[in-house]
Design a protein around this motif. Structure first.
Motif, PDB file in Angstrom:
ATOM      1  N   ASN A 278       0.851  -1.237   0.149  1.00 29.25           N
ATOM      2  CA  ASN A 278      -0.004  -0.066  -0.057  1.00 29.25           C
ATOM      3  C   ASN A 278       0.838   1.158   0.050  1.00 29.25           C
ATOM      4  N   LEU A 279       1.670   1.175  -1.032  1.00 29.33           N
ATOM      5  CA  LEU A 279       2.396   2.622  -1.397  1.00 29.33           C
ATOM      6  C   LEU A 279       1.748   3.798  -1.666  1.00 29.33           C
ATOM      7  N   ILE A 280       1.963   4.826  -0.839  1.00 26.91           N
ATOM      8  CA  ILE A 280       1.358   6.090  -1.049  1.00 26.91           C
ATOM      9  C   ILE A 280       1.969   6.959  -1.951  1.00 26.91           C
ATOM     10  N   ALA A 281       3.266   7.429  -1.785  1.00 26.56           N
ATOM     11  CA  ALA A 281       3.848   8.192  -2.547  1.00 26.56           C
ATOM     12  C   ALA A 281       5.517   7.953  -2.793  1.00 26.56           C
ATOM     13  N   VAL A 282       6.332   8.259  -3.849  1.00 26.90           N
ATOM     14  CA  VAL A 282       7.583   7.786  -3.813  1.00 26.90           C
ATOM     15  C   VAL A 282       8.327   9.315  -4.045  1.00 26.90           C
ATOM     16  N   ILE A 283       9.369   9.353  -3.524  1.00 20.25           N
ATOM     17  CA  ILE A 283      10.530  10.414  -3.294  1.00 20.25           C
ATOM     18  C   ILE A 283      11.583  10.091  -4.155  1.00 20.25           C
ATOM     19  N   GLY A 284      11.735  10.720  -5.285  1.00 25.36           N
ATOM     20  CA  GLY A 284      13.055  10.450  -6.300  1.00 25.36           C
ATOM     21  C   GLY A 284      12.991  10.641  -7.571  1.00 25.36           C
ATOM     22  N   GLY A 285      14.036  10.974  -8.222  1.00 21.32           N
ATOM     23  CA  GLY A 285      15.394  10.496  -7.832  1.00 21.32           C
ATOM     24  C   GLY A 285      16.251  11.736  -8.126  1.00 21.32           C
ATOM     25  N   ILE A 286      17.600  11.729  -8.185  1.00 22.39           N
ATOM     26  CA  ILE A 286      18.475  12.692  -8.182  1.00 22.39           C
ATOM     27  C   ILE A 286      18.827  13.238  -9.492  1.00 22.39           C
ATOM     28  N   SER A 287      18.271  12.512 -10.543  1.00 21.40           N
ATOM     29  CA  SER A 287      18.524  12.830 -11.969  1.00 21.40           C
ATOM     30  C   SER A 287      17.343  12.633 -12.656  1.00 21.40           C
ATOM     31  N   SER A 288      17.102  13.483 -13.803  1.00 22.44           N
ATOM     32  CA  SER A 288      16.133  13.240 -14.681  1.00 22.44           C
ATOM     33  C   SER A 288      15.773  11.820 -15.060  1.00 22.44           C
ATOM     34  N   ASP A 289      16.741  11.108 -15.632  1.00 24.56           N
ATOM     35  CA  ASP A 289      16.789   9.772 -16.135  1.00 24.56           C
ATOM     36  C   ASP A 289      16.176   8.915 -15.012  1.00 24.56           C
ATOM     37  N   ILE A 290      16.703   8.998 -13.983  1.00 25.64           N
ATOM     38  CA  ILE A 290      16.049   7.924 -12.775  1.00 25.64           C
ATOM     39  C   ILE A 290      14.728   8.313 -12.742  1.00 25.64           C
ATOM     40  N   SER A 291      14.329   9.665 -12.367  1.00 26.23           N
ATOM     41  CA  SER A 291      13.033  10.183 -12.146  1.00 26.23           C
ATOM     42  C   SER A 291      12.097   9.701 -13.117  1.00 26.23           C
ATOM     43  N   PHE A 292      12.383   9.851 -14.399  1.00 24.61           N
ATOM     44  CA  PHE A 292      11.479   9.469 -15.413  1.00 24.61           C
ATOM     45  C   PHE A 292      11.259   7.829 -15.648  1.00 24.61           C
ATOM     46  N   ARG A 293      12.453   7.099 -15.231  1.00 24.67           N
ATOM     47  CA  ARG A 293      12.286   5.677 -15.193  1.00 24.67           C
ATOM     48  C   ARG A 293      11.405   5.306 -14.266  1.00 24.67           C
ATOM     49  N   ILE A 294      11.294   5.885 -12.784  1.00 20.11           N
ATOM     50  CA  ILE A 294      10.699   5.587 -12.090  1.00 20.11           C
ATOM     51  C   ILE A 294       9.133   5.825 -12.283  1.00 20.11           C
ATOM     52  N   SER A 295       8.992   7.145 -12.927  1.00 20.13           N
ATOM     53  CA  SER A 295       7.565   7.273 -13.266  1.00 20.13           C
ATOM     54  C   SER A 295       6.991   6.531 -14.184  1.00 20.13           C
ATOM     55  N   ASP A 296       7.947   5.819 -15.067  1.00 17.65           N
ATOM     56  CA  ASP A 296       7.222   4.872 -16.263  1.00 17.65           C
ATOM     57  C   ASP A 296       6.436   3.826 -15.544  1.00 17.65           C
ATOM     58  N   ILE A 297       6.764   3.338 -14.290  1.00 17.73           N
ATOM     59  CA  ILE A 297       6.252   2.473 -13.655  1.00 17.73           C
ATOM     60  C   ILE A 297       5.104   3.136 -12.708  1.00 17.73           C
ATOM     61  N   LEU A 298       5.308   3.995 -12.009  1.00 17.56           N
ATOM     62  CA  LEU A 298       4.649   4.590 -11.057  1.00 17.56           C
ATOM     63  C   LEU A 298       3.262   4.941 -11.595  1.00 17.56           C
ATOM     64  N   SER A 299       3.387   5.615 -12.892  1.00 18.75           N
ATOM     65  CA  SER A 299       2.101   6.441 -13.501  1.00 18.75           C
ATOM     66  C   SER A 299       1.385   5.088 -13.741  1.00 18.75           C
ATOM     67  N   LEU A 300       1.719   3.907 -14.004  1.00 19.11           N
ATOM     68  CA  LEU A 300       0.612   2.755 -14.532  1.00 19.11           C
ATOM     69  C   LEU A 300      -0.071   2.498 -13.257  1.00 19.11           C
ATOM     70  N   TYR A 301       0.250   2.800 -11.992  1.00 24.51           N
ATOM     71  CA  TYR A 301      -0.463   2.945 -10.788  1.00 24.51           C
ATOM     72  C   TYR A 301      -0.965   4.103 -10.287  1.00 24.51           C
ATOM     73  N   LYS A 302      -0.883   5.224 -10.910  1.00 23.66           N
ATOM     74  CA  LYS A 302      -1.259   6.379 -10.465  1.00 23.66           C
ATOM     75  C   LYS A 302      -0.873   6.785  -9.182  1.00 23.66           C
ATOM     76  N   ILE A 303       0.632   6.518  -8.707  1.00 23.74           N
ATOM     77  CA  ILE A 303       1.296   6.735  -7.426  1.00 23.74           C
ATOM     78  C   ILE A 303       2.042   8.219  -7.718  1.00 23.74           C
ATOM     79  N   PRO A 304       1.784   8.848  -6.679  1.00 23.47           N
ATOM     80  CA  PRO A 304       2.517  10.248  -7.135  1.00 23.47           C
ATOM     81  C   PRO A 304       3.860  10.028  -6.704  1.00 23.47           C
ATOM     82  N   GLN A 305       4.836  10.741  -7.385  1.00 25.58           N
ATOM     83  CA  GLN A 305       6.021  10.950  -7.532  1.00 25.58           C
ATOM     84  C   GLN A 305       6.555  12.372  -7.197  1.00 25.58           C
TER      85      GLN A 305
END
Length: 803
Positions: A70-97
C-alpha cells in the motif's frame, strides 16, 4: 556508494521523525518509509521501483495476489533519467512521485507525466540565471562541459539560443560520460585528450559544467588520468559555473582529493533555509544505534575508511570503526552537516505528503470511508486519492517557509547563487552571494553581491575577463572574423561621419542632424549656428562697402540733379539716368537684406527685390544704348526712325523689361515663395540658417531673364560703340556690361559650389561688384567733366566732332 548522498536518506529520516512527533499532523498514525538505491543503472532503477510495489519481490503485473504494497508516494530521484524511469512504472499505478532534483520541464520523448511533482524549480530559472551571470561579469567567451545524456542534449538545445541572443559564444562543447566507472578501451585515450585539450588551448577564462554528480566525479577522474598534476597547473585554473545538479561529491576512493581546483566556483542551488535541529540530529547518529538503516553501516565504513566488523583479517587492512567517529570531521566532498538543496527538497517532500494525508483525513467527504469508528483504517486508502490534496496543499515547514504547488506542480522558481570557498584541509564552505527569481519585480530577477565572492587565486581575487577578442573602444566597431563565431572579431575605426560611443558596438551610428562627431569619433558635439551676421568681420566689411556705394550713388544722383540743365546731364535722356541711379542705389541697399539671421520678411524680399531692381537697372542701360542707335539711324535722310526718338521708346523699354521680371517674381512669390530654412547637412560642424529659394525653377528663371537682358545690353552696346556721336555712351556701357556679365557668369558656378555663409557673401559681392561696375564705368566720366572740367560741359564742346 556515494557517501555524501547519505544525507538525503538522513534528511528523509529526520523529516519523518518530525512528522511522527507532531500531534497536530496525522495523530495516532505513524509514517514509514523504504529507501532503495537505483545504482545509477536503468535496469536496477526499474527493479528497485518494482521492489517498492511488491512484498514478495515476485512481480505479477495487473494481478494483486495479496503481494501489492500500500504505497502512498515515492520521493526520487536525483537525476532526470532516474526520475523518469521511476515514473514509467508509478504512472501505471497512479502513484504520486515527488522529484527533489532540478531538471528540464519539458516532456520526455513525447510522454506526459501528470502525476509528477517537483520540490523545487525546473531548469528554466537556472538558464536565466546563467545568462544573467555571464552578462553581469561580461563573460562572452565560455567553454562548456555537459553530461552525455538526454539531459545534456536538452540543456544545450535550450541554452545555446539564449546565449546567442545575448551576444555570448561557446568556445567549445565537450561531453562527459555520466558514470565514474568504465571499461578501458582503445577510445579512452581519445576521450581523455578530448577533455584535456580545452584547458590547454582555450582562450576562455570561464568554464561551465552541466551534469549530475556522477558526471562530475567522472570529470575529475578524467582530468586526473590525463594529468595527475592538473590541480597544480596555474594556467588550468578557470572561473567555474556549475548547475544545481552538481553536488560537489566524490567517492570514498577519491577521499584524498580536494576542490582547490574549483576554488571560487559560482554555482546554483535549490533555495533552502536552515532547518533547526538537523545538524544536532546528524551529530547524534551512531552506526550501532539505527536499526533498519541498511545503508548506515556501508556509509560509515566508506566515509571514515574503517571496518565495522569483527573479522581479524579485515582489521589488518583497515582500522576498526569505533562508532564514535564524528561526522563533522569529514571533508565536504564526503559529507556535509549543512543541509544541501537536494536534502531540503526531500525534507519538504515528506512535509508535503504528510500534509496531504492530513487534509484527506480531515475532509468530511472522506471521513466515513476512512474511519470505522474504532480508528483509522489505512487498507482502504489508495494512492490516486492523494493527488487532489497534494495538488492543492499549502503548508509551512519547520524552517518557516511557506510551500505550495503551482499549476505546473512545482514549489517555486527561486534559486540561490552560491560561491565555493575551499580550504587546505580539503573542506569547503558554501557562501550565498545572490539569488534568481524570475517572478520578482523588474530589475530584481537576478541579484548578486560581488563583494562576497572569493575568486580563483590565479586571478588575484578579481573577476577575470573571458573574451575571444578584446573590447572595441569607443570610436571603433566590431568586424566579425570570417569563418569564426560572432564573438571573435577585429576592431575597425568608424567611417567618416559616424561614431561609436560605447564599447563593443556592432556598427557605428550617425550623429543627430544637429550634432557632429568628435575628433576621436567617440561622441557627438552640438553644431554651431551659422549665418552671415552684421557683427562678424566679413559682414561688417560687406555692409560698409554697400553703404559706401549707396552714399556715392546718392552723391552722384545729387550732382546730376544739381546740374540737370547742363548738356552732359540732358544728353541720353535725363530721366532714364535718374532711374538708373535710383535703381543702383536700391541695389546697393538691397544687399543689406542678405546680412543677419534670415527671417520670413527678409527671405521674402531679398531675392525678389534684388531681381526686380537689377532688371530695372539693366533695362535702363539697354534703353540708353538703344537710344544712341536710334538717334544715329534717325540722322539719315528720310529715316523712319525719327518718330522713335525721344522718351517714348526709352520708357517703353524700361517698363516692358521691368514688368516681365516683376511678373516672374509675382508668380514666384505667389506659388512657392522663399522662406527661412535650416540646413544641417551641408557642413559637418555648422547648422546653416538660410533662405530656401522655395521654387528653384522660378529662381533660375528670374536669374536667367536678368542674364538675358545683360547679354542683349552688352551686344547692343558693343555694336554701337563706334557710332559717330559725341553723346554716345556705348563705349562706357560696353565696358560696364562686360564687367557686369563676367561677374554674374562667375556667380553661377561659385553659387553652386559654395556652402554656408560663403554663399551669402558671394551673392552680396556679385550685387556690389556688378552695381559698382555700372556706377563707375557709366557715371565716373560724366562726374569728372561736371565736377573737375566744367569748361567741357558745353554744347559746343560736346558737339565738336573729332577730326
Amino acid at each position: 556508494m556515494t557517501t555524501k548522498f547519505h544525507q538525503h536518506v538522513l534528511a528523509l529520516v529526520f523529516a519523518v521523525k518530525e512528522m511522527n512527533k507532531n500531534p497536530q499532523i496525522l495523530s495516532n498514525i505513524t509514517l514509514g518509509f523504504h529507501v532503495y538505491d537505483g545504482y545509477n543503472d536503468m535496469r536496477m532503477t526499474y527493479r528497485t521501483t518494482l521492489d517498492l510495489l511488491y512484498k514478495l519481490h515476485r512481480y505479477f503485473p495487473n494481478y494483486e495476489c495479496d503481494a501489492y504494497k500500500n504505497l502512498i508516494a515515492v520521493i526520487g530521484g536525483i537525476s532526470s533519467d532516474i526520475s523518469f524511469r521511476i515514473s514509467d512504472i508509478l504512472s501505471l499505478y497512479k502513484i504520486p512521485q515527488l522529484a527533489y532534483a532540478s531538471f528540464a520541464p519539458e516532456e520526455r520523448e513525447g510522454k506526459q507525466y501528470p502525476l509528477f511533482y517537483r520540490l523545487g524549480p525546473n531548469e528554466a530559472p537556472q538558464n536565466i540565471g546563467i545568462v544573467c551571470l555571464l552578462l553581469h561579469f561580461q563573460w562572452k567567451w565560455v567553454g562548456l562541459f555537459a553530461v552525455d545524456n538526454n539531459s545534456g542534449e536538452h540543456f544545450l538545445k535550450v541554452l545555446e539560443p539564449l546565449l546567442s541572443q545575448n551576444g555570448i559564444c561557446l568556445d567549445f562543447i565537450h561531453r562527459v560520460p555520466n558514470e565514474y566507472h568504465w571499461n578501458f578501451s582503445d577510445d579512452i585515450k581519445d576521450l581523455l585528450l578530448d577533455i584535456y585539450i580545452p584547458f590547454r588551448d582555450s582562450k576562455a577564462n570561464t568554464f561551465m559544467f552541466y551534469g549530475e554528480p556522477t558526471a562530475f566525479m567522472a570529470f575529475n577522474i578524467f582530468m586526473f588520468l590525463a594529468n595527475p598534476q592538473f590541480k597544480e597547473i596555474t594556467s588550468f585554473r578557470k572561473i567555474w559555473i556549475m548547475t544545481a545538479q552538481v553536488d560537489f561529491a566524490l567517492t570514498s576512493l577519491q577521499r584524498a582529493w580536494d576542490f582547490q581546483f574549483f576554488q571560487g566556483t559560482i554555482f546554483f542551488t535549490i533555495q533552502s533555509n536552515e532547518v533547526l535541529g538537523f545538524q544536532s540530529f546528524l551529530k547524534e547518529i551512531k552506526p550501532y544505534g539505527e536499526e533498519g538503516n541498511g545503508f548506515l553501516k556501508d556509509f560509515w565504513e566508506q566515509a571514515f575508511d574503517c571496518v565495522y566488523s569483527n573479522s581479524e583479517e579485515l582489521m589488518n587492512i583497515n582500522e576498526r570503526c569505533t562508532g564514535e567517529e564524528r561526522l563533522e570531521s569529514l571533508p565536504g566532498h564526503l559529507f556535509e552537516l549543512h543541509m544541501t538543496g537536494h536534502s531540503y527538497s526531500i525534507y519538504n517532500a515528506v512535509y508535503a505528503v504528510a500534509h496531504a494525508l492530513h487534509a484527506m483525513y480531515s475532509s468530511r467527504s472522506n471521513h466515513r470511508a476512512m474511519y470505522d469508528g474504532q480508528g483509522a483504517e489505512l487498507h482502504s486508502l489508495q494512492s490516486w486519492q492523494v493527488h487532489p490534496f497534494l495538488q492543492g496543499i499549502s503548508f509551512n515547514n519547520s524552517a518557516g517557509e511557506s510551500l505550495s504547488f503551482n499549476v505546473e506542480r512545482e514549489t517555486g522558481t527561486r534559486l540561490d547563487v552560491m560561491n565555493l570557498v575551499t580550504f587546505p584541509n580539503k573542506s569547503f564552505y558554501r557562501v550565498k552571494i545572490g539569488r534568481v527569481n524570475p517572478n520578482a519585480p523588474e530589475g530584481q530577477e537576478f541579484i548578486i553581491d560581488e563583494k562576497l565572492i572569493v575568486w580563483q587565486t590565479s586571478f588575484n581575487q578579481m573577476s577575470a575577463l573571458s573574451l575571444c577578442s578584446d573590447y572595441c573602444n569607443p570610436g571603433s566597431h566590431k568586424k566579425i572574423k570570417e569563418g569564426e563565431k560572432f564573438c571573435c572579431y577585429d576592431c575597425v575605426p568608424c567611417p567618416k561621419g559616424k561614431i561609436s560611443s560605447q564599447k563593443d558596438m556592432v556598427d557605428c551610428i550617425k550623429c543627430p542632424s544637429d550634432q557632429y562627431p568628435t575628433k576621436d569619433q567617440d561622441g557627438c558635439i552640438l553644431k554651431t549656428i551659422s549665418f552671415l551676421s552684421f557683427e562678424e568681420s566679413l559682414g561688417i566689411s560687406l555692409a560698409s562697402i554697400a553703404v559706401s556705394l549707396a552714399v556715392i550713388t546718392s552723391m552722384v544722383l545729387g550732382t546730376f540733379i544739381k546740374h540737370k540743365d547742363t548738356p552732359i546731364v540732358k544728353a541720353n535722356n535725363r530721366d532714364i539716368t535718374y532711374i538708373l541711379l535710383i535703381a543702383l542705389l536700391l541695389c546697393f541697399l538691397s544687399s543689406l537684406l542678405f546680412l543677419g539671421q534670415p527671417t520670413e520678411v527678409t527671405c521674402f524680399l531679398r531675392l525678389s527685390a534684388f531681381s526686380i531692381i537689377f532688371s530695372v537697372a539693366v533695362s535702363c542701360v539697354l534703353a540708353k544704348t538703344i537710344t544712341v542707335v536710334v538717334a544715329f539711324m534717325a540722322t539719315r535722310p528720310e529715316s523712319r526712325m525719327r518718330k522713335w526718338v525721344g522718351k517714348k521708346l526709352t520708357n517703353s523699354i524700361v517698363l516692358s523689361c521691368s514688368f516681365i521680371q516683376a511678373g516672374i517674381s509675382a508668380v514666384w512669390l505667389a506659388t512657392s515663395p522663399p522662406f527661412p530654412d535650416v540646413d544641417t547637412l551641408s557642413l559637418a560642424e555648422e547648422i546653416l540658417l538660410e533662405c530656401n529659394e522655395g521654387s528653384v525653377l522660378m529662381f533660375y528663371i528670374g536669374l536667367g531673364y536678368m542674364g538675358l537682358l545683360s547679354i542683349i545690353s552688352l551686344i547692343v552696346a558693343f555694336l554701337a560703340r563706334k557710332l559717330p556721336d559725341s553723346f554716345n555712351e556705348a563705349k562706357f556701357i560696353t565696358f560696364s556690361m562686360l564687367i557686369f556679365c563676367s561677374v554674374w557668369l562667375s556667380f553661377v558656378p561659385t553659387f553652386l559650389s559654395t556652402k554656408g555663409k560663403s554663399v551669402v557673401a558671394v551673392e552680396i559681392f556679385s550685387i556690389l561688384a556688378s552695381g559698382a561696375a555700372l556706377l563707375g564705368c557709366i557715371f565716373s566720366p560724366k562726374c569728372y567733366i561736371i565736377l573737375l572740367r566744367p569748361e567741357l560741359n558745353t554744347r559746343e564742346k560736346l558737339t565738336r566732332r573729332k577730326n
